[in-house]
Design a protein around this motif. Structure first.
Motif, PDB file in Angstrom:
ATOM      1  N   VAL A  49       2.505  -0.542 -12.593  1.00  0.00           N
ATOM      2  CA  VAL A  49       2.351  -1.937 -12.162  1.00  0.00           C
ATOM      3  C   VAL A  49       1.487  -2.010 -10.922  1.00  0.00           C
ATOM      4  CG1 VAL A  49       3.592  -3.932 -11.253  1.00  0.00           C
ATOM      5  CG2 VAL A  49       4.504  -2.699 -13.222  1.00  0.00           C
ATOM      6  N   ALA A  50       1.692  -1.078  -9.988  1.00  0.00           N
ATOM      7  CA  ALA A  50       0.894  -1.091  -8.755  1.00  0.00           C
ATOM      8  C   ALA A  50      -0.586  -0.834  -9.045  1.00  0.00           C
ATOM      9  CB  ALA A  50       1.440  -0.037  -7.787  1.00  0.00           C
ATOM     10  N   VAL A  51      -0.866   0.076  -9.972  1.00  0.00           N
ATOM     11  CA  VAL A  51      -2.262   0.399 -10.305  1.00  0.00           C
ATOM     12  C   VAL A  51      -2.946  -0.779 -10.961  1.00  0.00           C
ATOM     13  CG1 VAL A  51      -3.737   1.848 -11.752  1.00  0.00           C
ATOM     14  CG2 VAL A  51      -1.880   2.872 -10.423  1.00  0.00           C
ATOM     15  N   ILE A  52      -2.246  -1.424 -11.914  1.00  0.00           N
ATOM     16  CA  ILE A  52      -2.838  -2.569 -12.615  1.00  0.00           C
ATOM     17  C   ILE A  52      -3.106  -3.701 -11.645  1.00  0.00           C
ATOM     18  CG2 ILE A  52      -2.409  -4.324 -14.363  1.00  0.00           C
ATOM     19  CD1 ILE A  52      -0.851  -2.195 -15.925  1.00  0.00           C
ATOM     20  N   THR A  53      -2.152  -3.939 -10.743  1.00  0.00           N
ATOM     21  CA  THR A  53      -2.322  -5.022  -9.768  1.00  0.00           C
ATOM     22  C   THR A  53      -3.512  -4.745  -8.863  1.00  0.00           C
ATOM     23  OG1 THR A  53       0.066  -5.412  -9.798  1.00  0.00           O
ATOM     24  CG2 THR A  53      -1.173  -6.328  -7.956  1.00  0.00           C
ATOM     25  N   ALA A  54      -3.662  -3.505  -8.437  1.00  0.00           N
ATOM     26  CA  ALA A  54      -4.780  -3.151  -7.559  1.00  0.00           C
ATOM     27  C   ALA A  54      -6.119  -3.285  -8.282  1.00  0.00           C
ATOM     28  CB  ALA A  54      -4.590  -1.723  -7.056  1.00  0.00           C
ATOM     29  N   ALA A  55      -6.141  -2.942  -9.552  1.00  0.00           N
ATOM     30  CA  ALA A  55      -7.380  -3.042 -10.320  1.00  0.00           C
ATOM     31  C   ALA A  55      -7.802  -4.490 -10.487  1.00  0.00           C
ATOM     32  CB  ALA A  55      -7.201  -2.370 -11.674  1.00  0.00           C
ATOM     33  N   ILE A  56      -6.823  -5.355 -10.715  1.00  0.00           N
ATOM     34  CA  ILE A  56      -7.146  -6.781 -10.889  1.00  0.00           C
ATOM     35  C   ILE A  56      -7.717  -7.348  -9.613  1.00  0.00           C
ATOM     36  CG2 ILE A  56      -6.157  -9.051 -11.293  1.00  0.00           C
ATOM     37  CD1 ILE A  56      -4.190  -7.691 -13.206  1.00  0.00           C
ATOM     38  N   TYR A  57      -7.072  -7.042  -8.477  1.00  0.00           N
ATOM     39  CA  TYR A  57      -7.587  -7.552  -7.211  1.00  0.00           C
ATOM     40  C   TYR A  57      -8.965  -6.968  -6.898  1.00  0.00           C
ATOM     41  CZ  TYR A  57      -3.315  -9.975  -5.899  1.00  0.00           C
ATOM     42  OH  TYR A  57      -2.267 -10.848  -5.843  1.00  0.00           O
ATOM     43  N   ALA A  58      -9.187  -5.733  -7.303  1.00  0.00           N
ATOM     44  CA  ALA A  58     -10.498  -5.107  -7.047  1.00  0.00           C
ATOM     45  C   ALA A  58     -11.597  -5.771  -7.867  1.00  0.00           C
ATOM     46  CB  ALA A  58     -10.429  -3.613  -7.363  1.00  0.00           C
ATOM     47  N   ALA A  59     -11.254  -6.162  -9.111  1.00  0.00           N
ATOM     48  CA  ALA A  59     -12.248  -6.805  -9.968  1.00  0.00           C
ATOM     49  C   ALA A  59     -12.581  -8.197  -9.487  1.00  0.00           C
ATOM     50  CB  ALA A  59     -11.744  -6.841 -11.404  1.00  0.00           C
ATOM     51  N   GLU A  60     -11.631  -8.903  -8.943  1.00  0.00           N
ATOM     52  CA  GLU A  60     -11.860 -10.270  -8.497  1.00  0.00           C
ATOM     53  C   GLU A  60     -12.344 -10.342  -7.060  1.00  0.00           C
ATOM     54  OE1 GLU A  60      -8.271 -12.410  -9.141  1.00  0.00           O
ATOM     55  OE2 GLU A  60      -8.447 -12.408 -11.346  1.00  0.00           O
ATOM     56  N   GLY A  61     -12.294  -9.265  -6.312  1.00  0.00           N
ATOM     57  CA  GLY A  61     -12.688  -9.296  -4.911  1.00  0.00           C
ATOM     58  C   GLY A  61     -14.203  -9.287  -4.731  1.00  0.00           C
ATOM     59  N   GLN A  62     -14.605  -9.430  -3.514  1.00  0.00           N
ATOM     60  CA  GLN A  62     -16.023  -9.415  -3.188  1.00  0.00           C
ATOM     61  C   GLN A  62     -16.532  -7.979  -3.139  1.00  0.00           C
ATOM     62  OE1 GLN A  62     -16.345 -11.483   0.505  1.00  0.00           O
ATOM     63  NE2 GLN A  62     -15.753 -13.494  -0.379  1.00  0.00           N
ATOM     64  N   ALA A  63     -17.886  -7.802  -3.324  1.00  0.00           N
ATOM     65  CA  ALA A  63     -18.483  -6.462  -3.298  1.00  0.00           C
ATOM     66  C   ALA A  63     -18.569  -5.990  -1.861  1.00  0.00           C
ATOM     67  CB  ALA A  63     -19.887  -6.492  -3.928  1.00  0.00           C
ATOM     68  N   GLY A  64     -18.514  -4.736  -1.653  1.00  0.00           N
ATOM     69  CA  GLY A  64     -18.595  -4.170  -0.308  1.00  0.00           C
ATOM     70  C   GLY A  64     -18.044  -2.777  -0.315  1.00  0.00           C
ATOM     71  N   ASN A  65     -17.567  -2.368   0.869  1.00  0.00           N
ATOM     72  CA  ASN A  65     -16.984  -1.033   0.956  1.00  0.00           C
ATOM     73  C   ASN A  65     -15.696  -0.942   0.168  1.00  0.00           C
ATOM     74  OD1 ASN A  65     -19.085  -0.158   2.575  1.00  0.00           O
ATOM     75  ND2 ASN A  65     -18.023  -0.797   4.468  1.00  0.00           N
TER      76      ASN A  65
END
Length: 226
Positions: free
Chosen positions: A192-208
Protein backbone atom coordinates in the motif's frame (compact mmCIF):
# COMPACT_ATOMS: atom_id res chain seq x y z
CA UNK A 1 -63.83 -10.50 121.96
CA UNK A 2 -64.58 -6.81 121.64
CA UNK A 3 -65.14 -5.70 118.04
CA UNK A 4 -63.63 -2.33 118.87
CA UNK A 5 -60.25 -4.05 119.19
CA UNK A 6 -60.59 -5.76 115.78
CA UNK A 7 -59.71 -4.05 112.51
CA UNK A 8 -62.56 -5.04 110.20
CA UNK A 9 -64.51 -3.65 107.28
CA UNK A 10 -68.03 -4.50 106.08
CA UNK A 11 -69.17 -3.90 102.51
CA UNK A 12 -72.83 -4.33 101.60
CA UNK A 13 -73.92 -5.27 98.09
CA UNK A 14 -77.30 -5.93 96.51
CA UNK A 15 -77.37 -9.64 97.38
CA UNK A 16 -74.22 -10.16 99.45
CA UNK A 17 -72.13 -8.86 102.32
CA UNK A 18 -68.32 -8.89 102.42
CA UNK A 19 -66.45 -8.78 105.70
CA UNK A 20 -62.69 -8.11 105.78
CA UNK A 21 -60.73 -8.73 108.96
CA UNK A 22 -57.05 -7.86 109.40
CA UNK A 23 -55.11 -10.42 111.39
CA UNK A 24 -51.92 -9.03 112.92
CA UNK A 25 -49.09 -11.56 112.89
CA UNK A 26 -45.46 -11.43 113.97
CA UNK A 27 -43.94 -11.44 110.46
CA UNK A 28 -46.69 -9.96 108.30
CA UNK A 29 -50.30 -8.88 108.66
CA UNK A 30 -52.93 -10.90 106.80
CA UNK A 31 -56.32 -9.79 105.52
CA UNK A 32 -59.14 -12.34 105.47
CA UNK A 33 -62.14 -11.40 103.34
CA UNK A 34 -65.29 -13.53 103.48
CA UNK A 35 -68.22 -12.99 101.15
CA UNK A 36 -71.66 -13.90 102.50
CA UNK A 37 -74.82 -14.36 100.42
CA UNK A 38 -78.41 -14.54 101.56
CA UNK A 39 -79.81 -17.93 102.53
CA UNK A 40 -83.25 -18.44 100.95
CA UNK A 41 -84.09 -21.24 103.42
CA UNK A 42 -83.73 -18.83 106.30
CA UNK A 43 -86.87 -16.88 105.43
CA UNK A 44 -88.89 -20.04 104.80
CA UNK A 45 -88.08 -21.46 108.23
CA UNK A 46 -88.60 -18.07 109.85
CA UNK A 47 -92.16 -17.92 108.50
CA UNK A 48 -92.81 -21.45 109.74
CA UNK A 49 -91.46 -20.57 113.21
CA UNK A 50 -93.63 -17.43 113.41
CA UNK A 51 -96.70 -19.46 112.52
CA UNK A 52 -95.89 -21.99 115.24
CA UNK A 53 -94.90 -19.49 117.92
CA UNK A 54 -97.27 -16.55 118.12
CA UNK A 55 -98.89 -14.76 121.04
CA UNK A 56 -102.26 -16.54 120.75
CA UNK A 57 -100.69 -19.99 120.56
CA UNK A 58 -98.45 -19.25 123.58
CA UNK A 59 -101.36 -18.00 125.69
CA UNK A 60 -103.36 -21.13 124.86
CA UNK A 61 -100.49 -23.37 125.96
CA UNK A 62 -99.98 -21.37 129.17
CA UNK A 63 -103.68 -21.61 130.01
CA UNK A 64 -103.68 -25.33 129.21
CA UNK A 65 -100.62 -26.27 131.28
CA UNK A 66 -100.41 -23.54 133.98
CA UNK A 67 -103.98 -22.29 134.33
CA UNK A 68 -103.08 -18.61 134.05
CA UNK A 69 -100.29 -16.32 132.94
CA UNK A 70 -99.66 -15.24 136.55
CA UNK A 71 -98.92 -18.82 137.54
CA UNK A 72 -96.59 -19.27 134.57
CA UNK A 73 -94.62 -16.11 135.23
CA UNK A 74 -94.42 -16.87 138.91
CA UNK A 75 -92.47 -19.99 137.99
CA UNK A 76 -90.51 -18.69 135.00
CA UNK A 77 -90.39 -15.02 135.70
CA UNK A 78 -86.62 -15.11 135.88
CA UNK A 79 -86.51 -16.23 132.22
CA UNK A 80 -89.45 -14.42 130.67
CA UNK A 81 -90.97 -11.06 131.43
CA UNK A 82 -93.84 -11.16 128.94
CA UNK A 83 -95.60 -13.34 126.41
CA UNK A 84 -93.56 -11.72 123.63
CA UNK A 85 -90.38 -12.98 125.28
CA UNK A 86 -91.78 -16.50 125.22
CA UNK A 87 -92.68 -16.14 121.54
CA UNK A 88 -89.22 -14.83 120.63
CA UNK A 89 -87.54 -17.62 122.59
CA UNK A 90 -89.56 -20.22 120.72
CA UNK A 91 -88.65 -18.69 117.36
CA UNK A 92 -84.97 -18.58 118.31
CA UNK A 93 -85.06 -22.24 119.29
CA UNK A 94 -86.58 -23.15 115.92
CA UNK A 95 -84.02 -21.09 114.02
CA UNK A 96 -80.94 -22.57 115.66
CA UNK A 97 -78.38 -23.58 113.03
CA UNK A 98 -80.17 -21.61 110.32
CA UNK A 99 -78.40 -18.39 109.31
CA UNK A 100 -79.55 -15.47 107.23
CA UNK A 101 -76.24 -15.36 105.33
CA UNK A 102 -74.02 -18.20 104.18
CA UNK A 103 -70.29 -17.87 103.37
CA UNK A 104 -69.71 -18.20 99.63
CA UNK A 105 -65.99 -17.53 99.26
CA UNK A 106 -62.98 -16.56 101.32
CA UNK A 107 -59.82 -14.74 100.23
CA UNK A 108 -56.64 -14.60 102.31
CA UNK A 109 -54.04 -12.05 101.23
CA UNK A 110 -50.87 -10.68 102.77
CA UNK A 111 -50.58 -7.00 103.60
CA UNK A 112 -47.59 -5.39 101.82
CA UNK A 113 -45.99 -2.04 102.49
CA UNK A 114 -45.74 0.66 99.81
CA UNK A 115 -42.03 -0.04 99.31
CA UNK A 116 -42.73 -3.72 98.73
CA UNK A 117 -45.54 -2.90 96.32
CA UNK A 118 -43.28 -0.55 94.31
CA UNK A 119 -40.56 -3.19 94.15
CA UNK A 120 -43.02 -5.81 92.98
CA UNK A 121 -44.42 -3.41 90.35
CA UNK A 122 -40.89 -2.75 89.04
CA UNK A 123 -40.17 -6.45 88.77
CA UNK A 124 -43.42 -7.00 86.89
CA UNK A 125 -42.55 -4.17 84.50
CA UNK A 126 -39.08 -5.57 83.78
CA UNK A 127 -40.50 -9.04 83.29
CA UNK A 128 -43.11 -7.74 80.85
CA UNK A 129 -40.58 -5.72 78.83
CA UNK A 130 -38.18 -8.66 78.71
CA UNK A 131 -40.93 -10.92 77.44
CA UNK A 132 -41.81 -8.40 74.71
CA UNK A 133 -38.18 -8.14 73.53
CA UNK A 134 -37.78 -11.92 73.46
CA UNK A 135 -40.93 -12.25 71.35
CA UNK A 136 -39.74 -9.51 68.96
CA UNK A 137 -36.37 -11.23 68.53
CA UNK A 138 -38.11 -14.51 67.83
CA UNK A 139 -40.37 -12.85 65.23
CA UNK A 140 -37.33 -11.24 63.56
CA UNK A 141 -35.66 -14.65 63.38
CA UNK A 142 -38.76 -16.15 61.77
CA UNK A 143 -38.89 -13.30 59.21
CA UNK A 144 -35.20 -13.81 58.36
CA UNK A 145 -36.01 -17.40 57.36
CA UNK A 146 -38.47 -16.25 54.68
CA UNK A 147 -35.63 -15.89 52.15
CA UNK A 148 -35.24 -19.67 52.14
CA UNK A 149 -38.90 -20.28 51.27
CA UNK A 150 -38.52 -19.92 47.45
CA UNK A 151 -35.81 -22.58 47.45
CA UNK A 152 -37.97 -24.91 49.53
CA UNK A 153 -41.02 -24.53 47.29
CA UNK A 154 -39.10 -24.47 43.96
CA UNK A 155 -40.08 -27.24 41.56
CA UNK A 156 -37.40 -29.91 41.51
CA UNK A 157 -36.56 -31.47 38.12
CA UNK A 158 -37.81 -34.98 37.66
CA UNK A 159 -35.46 -37.89 37.11
CA UNK A 160 -36.96 -38.48 33.63
CA UNK A 161 -36.12 -34.89 32.59
CA UNK A 162 -32.54 -35.28 33.79
CA UNK A 163 -32.17 -38.47 31.78
CA UNK A 164 -33.52 -36.73 28.64
CA UNK A 165 -31.02 -33.90 29.05
CA UNK A 166 -28.16 -36.38 29.39
CA UNK A 167 -29.30 -38.36 26.31
CA UNK A 168 -29.23 -35.29 23.98
CA UNK A 169 -26.13 -35.22 21.68
CA UNK A 170 -23.64 -32.49 22.40
CA UNK A 171 -23.46 -29.63 19.88
CA UNK A 172 -20.31 -29.76 17.61
CA UNK A 173 -17.64 -27.27 18.51
CA UNK A 174 -17.10 -24.43 16.04
CA UNK A 175 -13.80 -24.45 14.15
CA UNK A 176 -11.47 -21.69 15.21
CA UNK A 177 -10.80 -19.05 12.57
CA UNK A 178 -7.06 -18.88 11.93
CA UNK A 179 -5.50 -15.53 12.63
CA UNK A 180 -3.76 -13.83 9.70
CA UNK A 181 -0.03 -14.26 9.63
CA UNK A 182 2.10 -11.32 10.71
CA UNK A 183 4.25 -11.57 7.58
CA UNK A 184 1.26 -11.20 5.23
CA UNK A 185 0.05 -8.11 7.09
CA UNK A 186 3.49 -6.58 6.80
CA UNK A 187 3.66 -7.27 3.02
CA UNK A 188 0.22 -5.69 2.47
CA UNK A 189 1.27 -2.57 4.36
CA UNK A 190 4.45 -2.23 2.28
CA UNK A 191 2.49 -2.71 -0.93
CA UNK A 192 0.00 0.00 0.00
CA UNK A 193 2.83 2.40 0.84
CA UNK A 194 4.58 1.74 -2.49
CA UNK A 195 1.41 2.22 -4.54
CA UNK A 196 0.57 5.43 -2.70
CA UNK A 197 4.07 6.80 -3.28
CA UNK A 198 3.94 5.93 -6.97
CA UNK A 199 0.64 7.72 -7.43
CA UNK A 200 1.90 10.87 -5.75
CA UNK A 201 5.09 10.69 -7.82
CA UNK A 202 3.12 10.46 -11.06
CA UNK A 203 0.91 13.41 -10.21
CA UNK A 204 3.66 15.59 -8.74
CA UNK A 205 5.72 18.21 -10.48
CA UNK A 206 9.00 17.35 -12.29
CA UNK A 207 12.23 18.03 -10.47
CA UNK A 208 14.63 16.31 -8.16
CA UNK A 209 11.78 14.43 -6.61
CA UNK A 210 7.97 14.30 -6.39
CA UNK A 211 6.30 15.99 -3.40
CA UNK A 212 2.91 14.80 -2.18
CA UNK A 213 0.28 16.88 -0.50
CA UNK A 214 1.58 15.59 2.81
CA UNK A 215 5.06 16.89 1.83
CA UNK A 216 6.22 13.31 1.32
CA UNK A 217 9.24 13.29 -1.07
CA UNK A 218 9.85 10.11 -3.10
CA UNK A 219 13.45 9.95 -4.23
CA UNK A 220 13.46 6.47 -5.73
CA UNK A 221 11.61 3.18 -5.57
CA UNK A 222 13.56 0.03 -4.79
CA UNK A 223 12.49 -3.46 -3.95
CA UNK A 224 13.48 -4.50 -0.49
CA UNK A 225 15.52 -7.64 -0.15
CA UNK A 226 14.26 -10.33 2.17
Amino acid sequence: MDLNDVNYKIENAADSVSVTVTNKAANRDVEVTVKFVENPDYYIKLDQAKQTYNADAVRQEIAMYYGSEEEFFSQYGSYYSSVDDVVQQGIDNEMQGVYQYLPEEMVVSAVYSKAELMKQAGMNTLLGMGTVFVVLIFISFIISLFKFLPALFAKKPKIEDLKKEESKPAAPAKAATPAPAAGNLMNDAELVAVITAAIYAAEGQAGNGAVSKDKLVVRSIRRARK
